[in-house]
Design an enzyme around this catalytic site. Structure first.
Site, mmCIF file in Angstrom:
data_model
loop_
_atom_site.group_PDB
_atom_site.id
_atom_site.type_symbol
_atom_site.label_atom_id
_atom_site.label_comp_id
_atom_site.label_asym_id
_atom_site.label_seq_id
_atom_site.Cartn_x
_atom_site.Cartn_y
_atom_site.Cartn_z
ATOM 1 C CE LYS A 276 -3.120 2.769 2.775
ATOM 2 N NZ LYS A 276 -3.744 2.969 4.095
ATOM 3 C CB ALA B 279 -8.339 7.496 4.819
ATOM 4 C CG ASN C 110 -5.436 1.113 12.188
ATOM 5 O OD1 ASN C 110 -4.252 1.408 12.161
ATOM 6 N ND2 ASN C 110 -5.930 0.439 13.207
#
Length: 258
Positions: free
Chosen positions: A100, A187, A209
Site C-alpha cells: 500500500k 481513510a 484502522n
C-alpha cells in the site's frame, strides 16, 4: 458471500474488509480484533510496527503470513524516495511485493501528495511491486494510477482517522463507474454505517484502522464492521430502488374494494 469473491491482484478473498494494525494496546488485542473482523488482508506500517526484526516482539507472530495477506504500507513517508525505500525494505524482509503506497503531502490533513504518489508508483511497478495507492477521491488521479498498472485504487473517504465517513459519494461513484480494477475506500470511516455506504456505492472493499482500534470496544466494533461490509455488498448486488421526491404506494392501486 463465497459465490461473490473479492479479487485483488489475482487472488480471491471472502472478506471485503481490510484492517490496519496500529493504535491497539497490544499485539494480542490486534490479533483478536482482526479475527473478529473476519479480515483476510491486514495492512502494516513498516516504519512503525515491527515485522522485520525477529529478535524483537514481532506482529507476524500474532498474524502469521500463512493465514493472512500482509499488506505493508508506507505510512509516515513524505517523499518518493522514502516510500520506495520502505517498500524495498518490506520486500527484503520477505513480506512480499503487494504494497500500500502512501506519500503524504500535508501533515495537518494527511492528504496524499498525488504527483509524488504517481511518481513512486511508476518506480515500484517497474520493480515488480503490486501497488495499491492511497489517493484523493479524484477520478482523474485514480484513472492515471490504473493506467500505470496498479491492481487497485484506494481513494479516501475523508481525512485519515477523522471518522467523518464518505464526504463525496458522487466522486466515488464516478471512480467506481470508470474503474476496471477494484476500488477500495481508504481513510475516514468512523462507524459501521460508513462501511456499509461504501459497499452500497459499488466500491469493492473498504480499509480501516482507527475506526476499530480507537473504539471503546474494539472487538465489538470489528464485528460490527464485518457485518456492515457484508450487508453493504448484499444491498449493492440486490439493486436498490430508485430515489424519488414523491411517495409511491406500497400496495397496488388496482382492484381496490369500492
Amino acid at each position: 458471500m463465497a459465490a461473490d469473491p473479492f479479487v485483488l491482484a489475482g487472488r480471491e478473498y471472502r472478506s471485503r474488509l481490510i484492517v490496519g494494525t496500529g493504535k491497539y494496546r497490544s499485539f494480542e488485542e490486534t490479533r483478536r480484533a482482526v479475527e473478529a473482523s473476519g479480515a483476510e488482508i491486514v495492512t502494516v506500517a513498516v516504519r512503525r510496527v515491527n515485522i522485520t526484526d525477529p529478535a524483537k516482539e514481532n506482529l507476524l507472530d500474532y498474524l502469521p503470513p500463512e493465514r493472512y495477506t500482509i499488506l505493508p504500507n508506507t505510512a509516515g513517508c513524505h517523499t518518493v524516495e522514502e516510500a520506495v525505500r520502505t517498500c524495498r525494505l518490506a520486500r527484503e524482509a520477505g513480506v512480499g511485493t503487494l504494497v500500500k503506497l502512501e506519500v503524504i503531502g500535508d501533515e495537518k490533513t494527511l492528504f496524499p501528495d498525488v504527483p509524488a504518489t504517481i511518481e513512486a508508483a511508476k518506480i515500484l511497478l517497474k520493480e515488480g511491486f503490486q501497488v495499491l495507492p492511497y489517493v484523493t477521491d479524484d477520478p482523474v488521479a485514480c484513472k492515471r494510477l490504473e493506467e500505470l498498472g496498479c491492481p487497485a485504487v484506494m481513494p479516501l473517504a475523508a481525512p485519515i482517522g477523522s471518522g467523518l465517513g464518505i464526504r463525496n459519494p458522487w466522486n466515488l461513484r464516478i471512480i467506481v463507474e470508470q474503474s476496471r480494477v477494484p476500488v477500495i475506500v481508504d481513510a475516514g470511516v468512523g462507524t459501521a454505517s460508513h462501511a456499509a455506504e461504501a459497499l452500497e456505492l459499488g466500491c469493492d472493499a473498504v480499509l480501516m484502522n482507527t475506526a476499530i482500534a480507537g473504539a471503546q470496544d474494539p472487538l465489538t466494533m470489528a464485528e460490527a464492521m464485518r457485518l456492515a461490509v457484508e450487508a453493504g455488498r448484499k444491498a449493492f448486488l440486490a439493486g436498490r430502488i430508485p430515489q424519488k421526491l414523491y411517495a409511491t404506494a406500497s400496495s397496488p392501486l388496482t382492484g381496490l374494494i369500492r
